[in-house]
Design a protein around this motif. Sequence first.
Motif, PDB file in Angstrom:
ATOM      1  N   GLU A 188     -11.025 -20.694 -12.903  1.00 47.64           N
ATOM      2  CA  GLU A 188      -9.761 -20.711 -13.641  1.00 47.64           C
ATOM      3  C   GLU A 188      -9.942 -21.416 -14.980  1.00 47.64           C
ATOM      4  OE1 GLU A 188      -5.093 -21.760 -12.806  1.00 47.64           O
ATOM      5  OE2 GLU A 188      -6.603 -23.005 -11.805  1.00 47.64           O
ATOM      6  N   LEU A 189     -10.636 -22.551 -14.970  1.00 50.88           N
ATOM      7  CA  LEU A 189     -10.899 -23.288 -16.202  1.00 50.88           C
ATOM      8  C   LEU A 189     -11.755 -22.462 -17.162  1.00 50.88           C
ATOM      9  CD1 LEU A 189     -10.941 -25.870 -17.960  1.00 50.88           C
ATOM     10  CD2 LEU A 189     -12.914 -26.614 -16.603  1.00 50.88           C
TER      11      LEU A 189
ATOM     12  N   ARG B 240     -12.212 -19.216 -17.182  1.00 45.05           N
ATOM     13  CA  ARG B 240     -11.473 -18.006 -17.576  1.00 45.05           C
ATOM     14  C   ARG B 240     -10.480 -18.310 -18.698  1.00 45.05           C
ATOM     15  NH1 ARG B 240     -10.849 -12.898 -15.627  1.00 45.05           N
ATOM     16  NH2 ARG B 240     -11.905 -13.213 -13.653  1.00 45.05           N
ATOM     17  N   GLN B 241      -9.884 -19.492 -18.677  1.00 42.66           N
ATOM     18  CA  GLN B 241      -8.979 -19.881 -19.763  1.00 42.66           C
ATOM     19  C   GLN B 241      -9.739 -19.968 -21.080  1.00 42.66           C
ATOM     20  OE1 GLN B 241      -7.186 -23.553 -18.460  1.00 42.66           O
ATOM     21  NE2 GLN B 241      -5.855 -22.518 -16.980  1.00 42.66           N
TER      22      GLN B 241
ATOM     23  N   PRO C 284     -11.393 -15.556 -21.787  1.00 44.60           N
ATOM     24  CA  PRO C 284     -10.585 -14.591 -21.026  1.00 44.60           C
ATOM     25  C   PRO C 284     -11.135 -13.171 -21.000  1.00 44.60           C
ATOM     26  CG  PRO C 284      -9.540 -15.103 -23.126  1.00 44.60           C
ATOM     27  CD  PRO C 284     -10.707 -16.041 -22.979  1.00 44.60           C
TER      28      PRO C 284
END
Length: 167
Positions: free
Chosen positions: A113-114, A116-117, A120
């Motif tokens: 998640e980190l 991917r932020q 993206p």
Amino acid sequence: MNDRLPHEKGFHVSWDQIHRDSRALAWRLDKRGPDDGAWRSIVAITRGGMAPAMIVARELDIRKVDTISVKSYDWQEQASAKVLKSPDADVMSDGGKGVLIIDDLVDTGKTLELVRQLYPNAHFATVYAKPQGREMVDTFITEVSQDTWIFFPWDMALQYVRPYRGN
């Protein structure tokens, strides 16, 4: 009553198995990149993603390989994910378009998640996935239950282990 620790429901992965599963990941990713099926580069999430990334890079003949270092575990306890080292900015232009970001496992998804932020447009691939983090990964090979602890070959030594059931 079960007196086993949660990590004792183990899935032991040998060097042969990680190699086979990483090759299967490469085959699944082959010709799926955005540049006429090609990938520009690979970024391994250290440390667990390094062995699978090396194998995928070899299988897909990708020569540009970098790393991102994310710390999200302290021993076997999960903590807040934080980036310790970023990949080269040139590699990650366009938000990572055409870049494979590879890790050994997606567990809760906090690490991915980190990352991917930050990137993206990258494609996220792991060898193994647990249900809680599966939505964070685009491609994976094997799913295991959330309560399974995966023992990777770089974390193991040969020793006796009690049977799962019984004494």
